[in-house]
Design an enzyme around this catalytic site. Structure first.
Site, PDB file in Angstrom:
ATOM      1  N   ASN A  30       0.832  -1.210   0.000  1.00 58.67           N
ATOM      2  CA  ASN A  30       0.000   0.000   0.000  1.00 58.67           C
ATOM      3  C   ASN A  30       0.859   1.250   0.000  1.00 58.67           C
ATOM      4  O   ASN A  30       1.850   1.271  -0.741  1.00 58.67           O
ATOM      5  CB  ASN A  30      -1.149  -0.032   1.026  1.00 58.67           C
ATOM      6  CG  ASN A  30      -0.820  -0.146   2.482  1.00 58.67           C
ATOM      7  OD1 ASN A  30      -0.255  -1.126   2.919  1.00 58.67           O
ATOM      8  ND2 ASN A  30      -1.194   0.838   3.272  1.00 58.67           N
ATOM      9  N   ASP A  31       0.534   2.257   0.739  1.00 63.91           N
ATOM     10  CA  ASP A  31       1.069   3.619   0.561  1.00 63.91           C
ATOM     11  C   ASP A  31       2.555   3.730   0.190  1.00 63.91           C
ATOM     12  O   ASP A  31       3.396   3.049   0.786  1.00 63.91           O
ATOM     13  CB  ASP A  31       0.933   4.414   1.859  1.00 63.91           C
ATOM     14  CG  ASP A  31      -0.384   4.228   2.552  1.00 63.91           C
ATOM     15  OD1 ASP A  31      -1.258   3.577   2.000  1.00 63.91           O
ATOM     16  OD2 ASP A  31      -0.525   4.730   3.670  1.00 63.91           O
ATOM     17  N   SER A  91       2.696   4.252   7.877  1.00 68.70           N
ATOM     18  CA  SER A  91       3.240   5.192   6.890  1.00 68.70           C
ATOM     19  C   SER A  91       4.034   6.337   7.487  1.00 68.70           C
ATOM     20  O   SER A  91       3.827   6.730   8.632  1.00 68.70           O
ATOM     21  CB  SER A  91       2.105   5.760   6.042  1.00 68.70           C
ATOM     22  OG  SER A  91       1.746   4.800   5.098  1.00 68.70           O
ATOM     23  N   GLU A 212      -5.896  10.932   6.683  1.00 68.83           N
ATOM     24  CA  GLU A 212      -4.680  10.121   6.605  1.00 68.83           C
ATOM     25  C   GLU A 212      -3.670  10.779   5.669  1.00 68.83           C
ATOM     26  O   GLU A 212      -4.021  11.568   4.789  1.00 68.83           O
ATOM     27  CB  GLU A 212      -5.011   8.726   6.066  1.00 68.83           C
ATOM     28  CG  GLU A 212      -5.949   7.923   6.954  1.00 68.83           C
ATOM     29  CD  GLU A 212      -6.108   6.482   6.475  1.00 68.83           C
ATOM     30  OE1 GLU A 212      -6.023   5.576   7.306  1.00 68.83           O
ATOM     31  OE2 GLU A 212      -6.336   6.260   5.260  1.00 68.83           O
TER      32      GLU A 212
HETATM   33  C1  FRU Z   1      -3.430   4.666   4.427  1.00 66.85           C
HETATM   34  C2  FRU Z   1      -3.103   4.004   5.757  1.00 66.85           C
HETATM   35  C3  FRU Z   1      -2.296   4.933   6.647  1.00 66.85           C
HETATM   36  C4  FRU Z   1      -1.583   3.959   7.533  1.00 66.85           C
HETATM   37  C5  FRU Z   1      -1.273   2.827   6.587  1.00 66.85           C
HETATM   38  C6  FRU Z   1      -1.271   1.472   7.216  1.00 66.85           C
HETATM   39  O1  FRU Z   1      -3.665   3.756   3.412  1.00 66.85           O
HETATM   40  O2  FRU Z   1      -4.274   3.590   6.388  1.00 66.85           O
HETATM   41  O3  FRU Z   1      -3.055   5.885   7.341  1.00 66.85           O
HETATM   42  O4  FRU Z   1      -0.423   4.485   8.103  1.00 66.85           O
HETATM   43  O5  FRU Z   1      -2.266   2.879   5.579  1.00 66.85           O
HETATM   44  O6  FRU Z   1      -0.855   0.512   6.294  1.00 66.85           O
END
Ligand code: FRU
Length: 522
Positions: A30-31, A91, A212
């Protein structure tokens, strides 16, 4: 790292894995995190689950490039190990100070702090490295344990984005209070003690319960604050990425800003992070979320292509494909001044390949069609196709993936079922121009069709710049006025590309097609 290596060895070949998009190619991603350019190298860290294609046990993966096209996998940079991050290294961002890399991240623990729901304790941490590859968590972690009580909650307090300005360190963080999302600003003079400065922006209740992944930077004398509201009522999907533009007074953190605008009007673009490169470009990449499990894949998610941000001082960001992508251009063909007759179709190519770029200008003065459609990745019968549509009376571009997916069952439902509840009522309003009867199966309309209304009502021309990379489609509208991004999973043989003109003729002034090369071959 062993888990990732094993997954790499075991993964079946997959014709949907993107070629030039930054992507781990195995397991969950993810991010983008800690995006930084240092000594000619672009580092993209990312949220990664080395043990599966679903979110969980979040580590920081790491990729390195010199041109945004060729990516090398580096070892896992952060793994949950300490009491304060045992359930995930969430993140964050990177800075380089005195030649040392510092990764700022959120240590996540699954416990329920007193009086709060959700079972999360989130604190800000830092890890350092001399070589940008092997990182050590600092012994004084966590460096920020909680927001001031009247400001935010310790169960949702995350995603530090840090930058240095004249020796002073600044950090923005996402948090919430009383079900309203907010972005807060911190500052440090000694890089050990961080003081709360101000709340930069806050939901009025309609803009979501949690913000976020904030990011803040100056662009042509204006302050841009990017963030991702969760549960905003203005948005048909559970989450979106957007920004506000204004003026920030650093001394007391007072931030006066304009309205929230979306960064992307498609389906799959979230948690973006920006970086200033050596040429002074502000470049942003986001996460294209994907439900790898439902799709039967051994990988899930990739980064968007890098986009360069500009503004004309009018409170709106414009986004442009990064120039480096031109190096991938291969076979080209050009069509000029072609008219597609009323209620007919024109085949552009029967073999557009699986990785291509298309630049189109439609003459709107000479076009009298009610609807213009561009069918991409279509099969012979047209049962499978990804449609980019323009509704001339509504001035509206649609990205329609209702019939896009070929060989796979399942849909790219990006988020959990829970996230989607409560949004059903909004779908119809948010998908102008599509009749309710098109609401098929159990896939909600907003997950199949997205629309964007072009700003200039009487524009003489409509410009589309499209990039397709095996499963990613990114459409830049009117030279960067808006972008629509989304994942589609067509059968690799569905390569027809054609124009369809409905209720009148369509005048195509200019169209350029390029097959794009696999960066590994150049
Ligand atoms: C956004 C999020 C962030 C968090 C991360 C966890 O996609 O929810 O806020 O830090 O992903 O994987």
């Amino acid at each position: 790292m062993r888990a990732m290596e094993r997954a790499r060895l075991e993964a079946a070949p997959d014709a949907h894995i993107p070629l030039f998009h930054a992507c781990s190619g195995v397991q969950w991603l993810n991010d983008p995190n800690g995006v930084i350019v240092h000594e000619g190298k672009i580092h993209v860290f990312y949220q990664c689950n080395p043990y599966g294609v679903e979110w969980g046990t979040i580590h920081w993966g790491h990729m390195v490039s010199e041109d945004w096209l060729h990516w090398q996998h580096a070892p896992i940079a952060l793994a949950p190990s300490a009491p304060y991050d045992r359930d995930g290294c969430f993140s964050g961002s990177a800075v380089v100070r005195d030649g040392q890399f510092e990764l700022y991240y959120t240590g996540n623990v699954f416990i329920t702090p007193e009086g709060l729901p959700d079972g999360l304790l989130q604190q800000q941490c830092v890890a350092v490295s001399d070589d940008g590859i092997v990182f050590h968590k600092r012994p004084d972690n966590p460096i920020i344990c909680a927001p001031p009580e009247h400001v935010g909650q310790t169960n949702h307090f995350r995603d530090p984005k840090v930058w240095v300005d004249r020796g002073i360190g600044y950090m923005v963080l996402g948090t919430k209070k009383d079900n309203k999302g907010k972005v807060v600003l911190y500052r440090t003079h000694d890089w050990t003690h961080w003081e709360f400065v101000s709340t930069l922006t806050e939901s009025d209740g309609t803009m979501g319960h949690m913000y976020e992944c904030p990011d803040l930077f100056l662009l042509h004398d204006e302050t841009v604050l990017i963030f991702c509201p969760e549960g905003a009522l203005v948005e048909p999907s559970p989450r979106c990425a957007g920004y506000v533009i204004g003026q920030l007074r650093f001394i007391d953190g007072a931030f006066v800003h304009g309205p929230f605008c979306k960064l992307d009007h498609g389906f799959d673009f979230y948690a973006p992070q920006s970086v200033l490169d050596a040429h002074g470009r502000r470049i942003v990449i986001g996460w294209m979320p994907m439900n790898g499990k439902a799709l039967g894949k051994s990988w899930a998610g990739c980064m968007s292509m890098p986009r360069v941000l500009t503004t004309r001082g009018d409170g709106v960001l414009r986004q442009h494909p990064i120039e480096e992508l031109r190096a991938l251009r291969d076979r080209e063909f050009v069509v000029r001044d072609y008219v597609v007759d009323a209620d007919s179709a024109m085949l552009l190519t029967a073999q557009c390949g699986n990785c291509f770029e298309l630049i189109v200008t439609i003459d709107l003065i000479d076009t009298d069609a009610a609807i213009v459609e561009l069918h991409l990745c279509s099969d012979e019968s047209g049962t499978q196709k990804t449609v980019i549509r323009y509704d001339r009376t509504r001035h509206e571009v649609a990205f329609d993936r209702t019939h896009a997916n070929g060989p796979i069952d399942g849909w790219n439902r990006n988020f959990g079922e829970d996230d989607q509840q409560g949004f059903a009522a909004l779908h119809v309003d948010a998908t102008m121009g599509i009749s309710a009867s098109e609401h098929t199966e159990d896939v909600p309309l907003w997950d199949r069709v997205r629309t964007y209304r072009v700003q200039e009502k009487h524009a003489a021309a409509l410009r589309w710049h499209i990039f397709f990379d095996r499963c990613t489609l990114e459409l830049f509208i009117q030279d960067g006025e808006a972008v629509m991004s989304g994942l589609v999973f067509p059968h690799p043989d569905a390569q027809l590309c054609k124009w369809v003109s409905i209720g009148g003729k369509t005048a195509i002034r200019d169209m350029r097609y390029y097959a794009l090369r696999d960066p590994k071959t150049i």
